[in-house]
Design a protein around this motif. Sequence first.
Motif, PDB file in Angstrom:
ATOM      1  N   VAL A   1       0.795  -1.071  -0.133  1.00 55.86           N
ATOM      2  CA  VAL A   1       0.108  -0.109   0.179  1.00 55.86           C
ATOM      3  C   VAL A   1       0.843   1.208   0.140  1.00 55.86           C
ATOM      4  N   SER A   2       0.770   2.217  -0.802  1.00 58.51           N
ATOM      5  CA  SER A   2       1.309   3.338  -0.825  1.00 58.51           C
ATOM      6  C   SER A   2       1.439   3.943   0.485  1.00 58.51           C
TER       7      SER A   2
ATOM      8  N   PRO B   1       1.488   8.775  -5.670  1.00 57.12           N
ATOM      9  CA  PRO B   1       2.586   8.410  -6.473  1.00 57.12           C
ATOM     10  C   PRO B   1       2.343   7.361  -7.375  1.00 57.12           C
ATOM     11  N   PRO B   2       3.174   7.164  -8.414  1.00 57.10           N
ATOM     12  CA  PRO B   2       3.153   5.903  -9.214  1.00 57.10           C
ATOM     13  C   PRO B   2       3.367   4.762  -8.275  1.00 57.10           C
TER      14      PRO B   2
ATOM     15  N   ASN C   1       3.103   0.969 -12.145  1.00 59.64           N
ATOM     16  CA  ASN C   1       3.377   2.353 -12.923  1.00 59.64           C
ATOM     17  C   ASN C   1       2.181   3.084 -12.849  1.00 59.64           C
ATOM     18  N   LEU C   2       0.924   2.692 -12.160  1.00 64.31           N
ATOM     19  CA  LEU C   2      -0.287   3.187 -12.266  1.00 64.31           C
ATOM     20  C   LEU C   2      -0.242   4.054 -10.710  1.00 64.31           C
ATOM     21  N   ARG C   3      -0.973   5.123 -10.710  1.00 64.05           N
ATOM     22  CA  ARG C   3      -1.221   5.871  -9.785  1.00 64.05           C
ATOM     23  C   ARG C   3      -2.323   5.519  -8.974  1.00 64.05           C
ATOM     24  N   PRO C   4      -2.061   4.920  -7.708  1.00 60.73           N
ATOM     25  CA  PRO C   4      -3.299   4.581  -6.713  1.00 60.73           C
ATOM     26  C   PRO C   4      -4.218   5.816  -6.434  1.00 60.73           C
TER      27      PRO C   4
ATOM     28  N   THR D   1     -12.125  -2.232  -9.165  1.00 65.35           N
ATOM     29  CA  THR D   1     -11.539  -1.870 -10.427  1.00 65.35           C
ATOM     30  C   THR D   1     -10.254  -1.411 -10.441  1.00 65.35           C
ATOM     31  N   GLN D   2     -10.019  -0.450  -9.403  1.00 68.74           N
ATOM     32  CA  GLN D   2      -8.521  -0.057  -9.334  1.00 68.74           C
ATOM     33  C   GLN D   2      -7.435  -1.044  -8.970  1.00 68.74           C
ATOM     34  N   GLU D   3      -8.133  -1.861  -7.845  1.00 68.12           N
ATOM     35  CA  GLU D   3      -7.145  -3.012  -7.478  1.00 68.12           C
ATOM     36  C   GLU D   3      -6.909  -4.126  -8.654  1.00 68.12           C
ATOM     37  N   TRP D   4      -7.769  -4.494  -9.097  1.00 65.74           N
ATOM     38  CA  TRP D   4      -7.755  -5.172 -10.360  1.00 65.74           C
ATOM     39  C   TRP D   4      -6.916  -4.987 -11.231  1.00 65.74           C
TER      40      TRP D   4
END
Length: 192
Positions: free
Chosen positions: A41-42, A57-58, A63-66, A89-92
């Motif tokens: 987790v960021s 941040p990515p 390389n995706l931004r959470p 959807t973001q987690e997937w």
Amino acid sequence: MAPRRPAKRLVTALCRAFSGRGCQLAPKRGAERRDAAPSRVSRFCPPRKSRHDWIGPPDKYSNLRPIHFYIPENESPLEQKLRELRQETQEWNQQFWADQNLTFHKEKEEFVRSRLKAKGLDLRTASGQKATLNAEEMAEFYKEFLSKNFQKHMYYNRDWYKRNFAITFFMGKVALERIWNKLRPKQKKTSS
């Protein structure tokens, strides 16, 4: 100088402790396979009094931004369903691209190693730099990788569109619910 990891953990824990209900981080991603990208987790945490979603941040692997989703105190069941669908959807999406990037880098390293070995070259040049292949040789790898993963990407795109249409549908329902709640006559409190 030694890294100061305990201080970072303390800051992260304090940030979460004082953030209140408005700062709920997305749940941790679990690696489903041993070769899957590590989950984390960021460490980014939005301000405590924020009333908006925040983009962090990515991610190191995808390389995706959470996105850190804001959870209002008076969230309706429909708004909660929308937020949960967006989080899922973001987690997937994060997991897919973390796994995809890990696979890409592993296969790329294997390809470069095998080509350099076939040429009788070492992985490092005489000056100590990492040996590379030219653009034409790498183009072969990219073409092969995309061809091999075509079906996987096709299924990803199909699911991505399904999820986005579902999110858009729920966003419309939430917007209509909010309009309805504003237009509906307010109940007057009667005193007895």
